[in-house]
Design an enzyme around this catalytic site. Structure first.
Site, short mmCIF file in Angstrom:
data_model
loop_
_atom_site.label_atom_id
_atom_site.label_comp_id
_atom_site.label_asym_id
_atom_site.label_seq_id
_atom_site.Cartn_x
_atom_site.Cartn_y
_atom_site.Cartn_z
N GLY A 137 0.52 1.77 -3.89
CA GLY A 137 -0.89 1.92 -3.50
C GLY A 137 -1.76 0.71 -3.79
CB SER B 145 -0.93 0.00 1.21
OG SER B 145 -0.22 -0.11 2.41
CB CYS B 146 4.53 1.79 0.49
SG CYS B 146 4.77 1.27 2.19
CB ILE B 147 3.00 6.20 -2.42
CG1 ILE B 147 1.49 5.99 -2.41
CG2 ILE B 147 3.42 7.16 -3.54
CD1 ILE B 147 0.85 5.69 -3.75
#
Lengths: 173, 198
Positions: free
Chosen positions: A105, A40-42
């Site tokens: 994401g 989910s990190c960018i």
């Protein structure tokens, strides 16, 4: 979480890993910046082709108002985006020339029958788009969402960005 | 971090004991599900900060199968079982009474089997902790994911960041009559496992 606003120290074409909450800014050095396993990190990659300044930031949460410890770091998208740009400008980049690419994401943890509780992935995407727009920069390329993790590599000599999912091809962004 | 006035507190020793009992019960549940005798041969518990969580299940780009669930009740938190893919495939073979090596990927059926495994293992673990602590813990349905360790852990961390400060990593080795299996429980509890209760 390490705030790693550092000039990467490595030999030519050496790979440097940009971990969660970290950023790397490189001027005129041929290296490969890598963020491994974005869920989910960018990851935001930015490149000034004239000044030859490249940077990558690996951000975990959308807003420093949530889970923040008061420090400005690359952990949060709302602070990490301007911080990366600021560090690049310090090294000679011009905002107007920055080529910005965004990836990550992914919604990895879908529990049947439950909506994503915090919906961090989608909020990270929105926060990244908002933060880049706030800097007056247009996003040149974006590969976000879905439900698979990504590994992103940035080649600092050219600004080329490659994204790979598990079992997928290495695709240029 | 969110502060919950009602969140239970355990001293580290009590938490370790509860986690060990919970792990043992979880393996009993798994043993019943796959209809194979299973014995816990090694248990170790490590408390790590969220920043260092990925190292508990491997390198960031290692392919991992994760079975993730939330729990609510008198305390809230996150629970994940993590296995190397070949281990997870082997567990599916056992549960479906297939020859070893039959499962090579995760389709809908295999995910369903692993999800049921998550239900059983998670429930047995949480029930043991809840019974020992005199509280109620209710698991959610599980999510099953196979992806890079870094991507899975990063996503769990992002979900847990606001309410959990640390992560309990449990390394569990258990054996069936013909093989050794290693798995990890990652427990992100929104209760204090460091301070003495009272």
């Amino acid at each position: 979480m390490t705030l790693a606003v550092v000039d990467a120290i490595a030999g030519p074409d050496e790979s440097v890993t940009v971990g969660m909450g970290e950023m790397q800014v490189v001027k005129d050095r041929p290296m490969v910046l890598t963020s491994i396993g974005l869920g989910s990190c960018i990851a935001m990659c930015a490149y000034d082709p004239v000044a030859k300044v490249a940077g990558m930031s690996h951000m975990l949460l959308p807003s420093s108002a949530e889970g923040g410890d008061g420090k400005v770091s690359a952990k949060h998208v709302d602070k990490g985006v301007p911080l990366l740009i600021e560090e690049m400008v310090k090294r000679g980049a011009a905002k107007s020339r920055l080529v910005v690419k965004i990836t990550g994401g992914a919604q990895m943890l879908r529990i049947p029958g439950l909506l994503p509780r915090l919906n961090v992935a989608d909020r990270n995407i929105d926060a990244a788009k908002t933060a880049v727009a706030k800097e007056g920069i247009r996003v040149a390329a974006i590969d976000v969402g879905g439900d698979s993790g990504r590994t992103v590599q940035m080649f600092t000599a050219s600004g080329k960005v490659m994204v790979k999912k598990v079992g997928g091809e290495n695709v240029e962004l | 971090m969110t502060t919950n006035k009602l969140k239970p507190r355990f001293d580290a020793t009590s938490w370790s004991n509860l986690a060990q009992i919970g792990s043992s019960r979880a393996i009993s549940g798994l043993s019943e599900m796959v209809n194979q005798e299973m014995t816990v041969t090694a248990f170790s518990l490590e408390e790590v900060s969220l920043e260092n969580a990925t190292s508990l299940i491997g390198q960031a780009d290692d392919l991992v199968v994760g079975i993730y669930l939330l729990f609510t009740g008198n305390a809230t938190g996150h629970l994940m079982l993590a296995f190397q893919p070949e281990i997870a495939f082997g567990l599916v073979d056992m549960a479906m009474d297939l020859p070893s090596g039959s499962t090579q990927d995760l389709g809908e059926m295999e995910r369903s089997v692993l999800g049921e495994m998550g239900n059983i293992v998670g429930s047995f673990f949480l029930n043991a902790v809840a019974d020992g602590a005199g509280i109620s813990l209710i698991p959610s349905p599980p999510a099953v994911v196979m992806d890079m360790a870094g991507a899975i852990i990063g996503s769990v961390m992002a979900e847990a960041w606001e309410e959990c400060e640390s992560l309990t990593g449990i390394r569990l080795v258990f054996s069936t009559p013909d093989r050794q299996i290693e798995g990890r429980f990652l427990v992100l509890p929104n209760f204090d496992t460091q301070e003495t209760s009272g």
